[in-house]
Motif scaffolding. Sequence first.
Motif, PDB file in Angstrom:
ATOM      1  N   VAL A 197     -10.764   6.576  23.175  1.00  0.00           N
ATOM      2  CA  VAL A 197      -9.419   6.057  22.919  1.00  0.00           C
ATOM      3  C   VAL A 197      -9.292   5.709  21.443  1.00  0.00           C
ATOM      4  CG1 VAL A 197      -7.738   4.268  23.453  1.00  0.00           C
ATOM      5  CG2 VAL A 197      -9.211   5.180  25.258  1.00  0.00           C
ATOM      6  N   VAL A 198      -8.275   6.307  20.830  1.00  0.00           N
ATOM      7  CA  VAL A 198      -7.952   6.001  19.449  1.00  0.00           C
ATOM      8  C   VAL A 198      -6.745   5.063  19.453  1.00  0.00           C
ATOM      9  CG1 VAL A 198      -7.248   6.920  17.215  1.00  0.00           C
ATOM     10  CG2 VAL A 198      -8.882   8.186  18.628  1.00  0.00           C
ATOM     11  N   THR A 199      -6.870   3.995  18.737  1.00  0.00           N
ATOM     12  CA  THR A 199      -5.786   3.011  18.661  1.00  0.00           C
ATOM     13  C   THR A 199      -5.228   2.997  17.253  1.00  0.00           C
ATOM     14  OG1 THR A 199      -6.797   1.637  20.359  1.00  0.00           O
ATOM     15  CG2 THR A 199      -5.155   0.587  18.932  1.00  0.00           C
ATOM     16  N   ALA A 200      -3.933   3.192  17.190  1.00  0.00           N
ATOM     17  CA  ALA A 200      -3.247   3.153  15.899  1.00  0.00           C
ATOM     18  C   ALA A 200      -2.406   1.889  15.840  1.00  0.00           C
ATOM     19  CB  ALA A 200      -2.375   4.392  15.716  1.00  0.00           C
ATOM     20  N   ASN A 201      -2.729   1.040  14.892  1.00  0.00           N
ATOM     21  CA  ASN A 201      -1.948  -0.174  14.680  1.00  0.00           C
ATOM     22  C   ASN A 201      -0.926   0.118  13.588  1.00  0.00           C
ATOM     23  OD1 ASN A 201      -3.539  -1.854  16.504  1.00  0.00           O
ATOM     24  ND2 ASN A 201      -5.160  -1.624  14.976  1.00  0.00           N
ATOM     25  N   ILE A 202       0.247   0.456  14.031  1.00  0.00           N
ATOM     26  CA  ILE A 202       1.271   0.948  13.120  1.00  0.00           C
ATOM     27  C   ILE A 202       2.272  -0.171  12.843  1.00  0.00           C
ATOM     28  CG2 ILE A 202       3.017   2.695  12.707  1.00  0.00           C
ATOM     29  CD1 ILE A 202       0.123   3.714  12.874  1.00  0.00           C
ATOM     30  N   THR A 203       2.497  -0.380  11.575  1.00  0.00           N
ATOM     31  CA  THR A 203       3.534  -1.315  11.154  1.00  0.00           C
ATOM     32  C   THR A 203       4.634  -0.517  10.483  1.00  0.00           C
ATOM     33  OG1 THR A 203       1.934  -3.079  10.822  1.00  0.00           O
ATOM     34  CG2 THR A 203       4.066  -3.332   9.752  1.00  0.00           C
ATOM     35  N   ILE A 204       5.800  -0.499  11.076  1.00  0.00           N
ATOM     36  CA  ILE A 204       6.958   0.208  10.530  1.00  0.00           C
ATOM     37  C   ILE A 204       7.839  -0.826   9.839  1.00  0.00           C
ATOM     38  CG2 ILE A 204       8.991   1.594  11.033  1.00  0.00           C
ATOM     39  CD1 ILE A 204       6.413   3.102  11.395  1.00  0.00           C
ATOM     40  N   ASN A 205       7.896  -0.700   8.552  1.00  0.00           N
ATOM     41  CA  ASN A 205       8.804  -1.552   7.807  1.00  0.00           C
ATOM     42  C   ASN A 205      10.075  -0.768   7.527  1.00  0.00           C
ATOM     43  OD1 ASN A 205       6.993  -3.723   7.667  1.00  0.00           O
ATOM     44  ND2 ASN A 205       5.931  -2.776   5.928  1.00  0.00           N
ATOM     45  N   GLN A 206      11.168  -1.432   7.599  1.00  0.00           N
ATOM     46  CA  GLN A 206      12.451  -0.763   7.451  1.00  0.00           C
ATOM     47  C   GLN A 206      12.922  -0.812   6.007  1.00  0.00           C
ATOM     48  OE1 GLN A 206      13.858   0.881  10.016  1.00  0.00           O
ATOM     49  NE2 GLN A 206      12.068   0.238  11.244  1.00  0.00           N
ATOM     50  N   SER A 207      13.459   0.379   5.570  1.00  0.00           N
ATOM     51  CA  SER A 207      14.185   0.369   4.307  1.00  0.00           C
ATOM     52  C   SER A 207      15.397  -0.519   4.487  1.00  0.00           C
ATOM     53  CB  SER A 207      14.617   1.789   3.925  1.00  0.00           C
ATOM     54  OG  SER A 207      13.482   2.614   3.743  1.00  0.00           O
ATOM     55  N   ALA A 215      10.723  -6.566   0.252  1.00  0.00           N
ATOM     56  CA  ALA A 215       9.486  -7.339   0.454  1.00  0.00           C
ATOM     57  C   ALA A 215       8.465  -6.581   1.270  1.00  0.00           C
ATOM     58  CB  ALA A 215       9.808  -8.679   1.136  1.00  0.00           C
ATOM     59  N   ALA A 216       8.931  -5.654   2.108  1.00  0.00           N
ATOM     60  CA  ALA A 216       8.016  -4.865   2.935  1.00  0.00           C
ATOM     61  C   ALA A 216       7.481  -3.662   2.184  1.00  0.00           C
ATOM     62  CB  ALA A 216       8.725  -4.424   4.205  1.00  0.00           C
ATOM     63  N   GLY A 217       7.923  -3.457   0.934  1.00  0.00           N
ATOM     64  CA  GLY A 217       7.453  -2.322   0.149  1.00  0.00           C
ATOM     65  C   GLY A 217       8.246  -1.061   0.381  1.00  0.00           C
ATOM     66  N   CYS A 218       9.355  -1.159   1.096  1.00  0.00           N
ATOM     67  CA  CYS A 218      10.198   0.010   1.359  1.00  0.00           C
ATOM     68  C   CYS A 218      11.390  -0.001   0.411  1.00  0.00           C
ATOM     69  CB  CYS A 218      10.663   0.007   2.817  1.00  0.00           C
ATOM     70  SG  CYS A 218       9.291   0.195   3.990  1.00  0.00           S
TER      71      CYS A 218
END
Length: 732
Positions: A474-484, A522-525
């Motif tokens: 099992v591969v786990t991807a911890n994805i953080t989607i920051n919004q423009s 602030a999220a870098g987007c």
Amino acid sequence: MKSIITSVKKILALACVVLLSTAASAQNYELEIKNDAVISSSVFEFEIWMRATGPDLYMRTFQGGIWLSKSFVNQGAGTVSVSLVPGSSQMAIPNSSFQYQPAPTGVGSGLDTAIVNISPNSAGGCASGIGGTHITSTQIRLGKYRVTRTGAGTWSCSVNKLGFYTGADGGFKFGTRITAWSASCTNVNVNNSNGVHLVNTNNQTPLISVQPSNQSACSGGSATFEVMVQSINPGSPAIGYQWKENGVDMPGQNSATLVLNNVTPSMSGNQYTCLITQCSSVISDPAALNVHQPVQASISPGSSLTFCSGGSVTLTANSSELYEWLPSGATTQSVTVNATGTYSVTSTDINGCTSQASVNVLVDDNPTLSINAGTITCYGGNTNVTLSATGGKSPYVFGGDPVSGLTAGTYYYSVTDGNGCTATGSVNITQPQLITSSFSAIACDSYLLPWGTPVTVSDTYTHTYTSVNNCDSVVTANITINQSSANSQTVVACDSYTWSGPLGSGQTYTSSGTFTHLTQNAAGCDHTQTLVLTINSSTSGNTTVTACDSYTWSGPLGNGTTYTQSGTFTHVTQNAAGCDHTQTLVLTINNSTSGTSTVTACDSYTWSGPLGSGQTYTSSGTFTHVTQNAAGCDHTQTLVLTINSSTSATTTITACDSYTWSSPLGNGQTYTASGAFTHVTQNAAGCDHTQTLVLTINSSTSGTSTVTACDSYTWSGPLGSGQTYTSSGTFT
């Protein structure tokens, strides 16, 4: 209370209960009160001793008495009682009773009598006669007596009498005296002789010192009755005993003690007496037997007496007073047991009767449960378990969780044997660790996972691959989607606007429009900032004003300031667009002027322009007129007017040839003909003076004189002028 007891000691004398004598003749005796003591606030004790004047004392049955002051017997609500302390008499007097009764006749008024009946040992056994017990001592203690006061009565001392009363003839003999007594109570009345009267009593009966008492016993138990007898005297025959049950002789029961064994409820209420013989006989008081039937003990189990190992049962005895359990020795009404065995209780009821009960407890062995589990090869797999049992009693019934298709975890099982006993157990099934890997990523707006799935929401995403051993990886991807992000700002500015950071571009705009600038949030987007810009222009205006003396620059464009000097001034307000409006004031301040005209006129004066008013004045005065000067400002002209009057006169002249009308009144004109002529001059007031010349011309004659002179010539009269001339010429 001490004074009360002292009074008692003073007034109390107790009857001697025996008469002392010799066989041949009466003797004189003394009574002595000794060893008196206060026992408590309401109890007083003393001893009475008797001594003889002769060498011997002999005892005989005697009825004696004492007399007490009535004030001692009862003053107020109290009562007084007198009793013999048991065992205190050296004469072995077994029984003595006191009772108060009115004094016999002859004793005297105001006294009471205490009668005591005593049965001492007699002499010579049962034979009649005077014989007695020989005592070698010359004194003997008749007894210790106890006086007990109750209630609230008072005790006091008065005349006391102590003596013997013989019931045989009713006479009173006083031959005693009291010693060792308080001084205030020594007034003893001694009458008659110093002797005493003897009573010859034969056939004396045994004296029962202790009567048999009622007895209680439990059914099946024993009861003991006992009587105590005091022998008449040492020389008497042996004492005989015969116990009776309900008046019937009981065979073999010929001692002072009667023991009844194994009594039954049917014996309850039986009366038991003892017939005592010595010289004569006496029957004891009856004593009753009360047989109690004990309450039968019983045991009530709180649950079954047969149970499985690990259990228990509470045993409760029926209600009683005392309990004793075996084998534990517990003394409570209930006990809890958990082992096989016999348990008994002995109950004691309120009457002291006991009974027993017992029960048998059986504890069955529990079975033993065995659990065997398979192996899980891959994470998330499953296996089976096998259940078996030993011990206890077959058949076995298994229960609990499922036994097949089991994933990792803890499972619980039970087995119940043929006795209903159970055993429980559990098994923990494990599995290999899951093959895992993980990574984290941060993206803006969306992210494409390694396995080709695009995501737009922050989350943990998993994907299962198959490893080389066919187990899941099992591969786990911890994805953080920051919004423009984006935002818009609307700005209205005047002339220009500099769009400053952090969201603006820093550029200066001079015209309206919509502009964008890209930064990072602030999220870098990306953050897109939109500027909706309206540029409004500033305005300006000029006001040229020429004013006289001062000028107030009023609104809306002026600043309200009053100026007194020429200059250029500005004031900033806002225009309709909200921008600056700069109004310029070009101000010329001209000064007002004034002047004064001083006029003297004749007869009238017309004040003509440009400075005058054009008005004609006929009288003197000061007058003003405002006009504008060259600068357009007020010029105030003041007229200081003096009106003088004109004059006239007539001059009549007759002249030759001609007439020159000379000043000051003439006009200097030369007239050659007659006539009336006028000439206007000014008078002293400066006004016209009209001079009229009435002229008559007469013709002249002429002559010519020709003269040549040197250097000068004075033309002398009458025809000459008298003038000196220095140059050539023609002169007249």
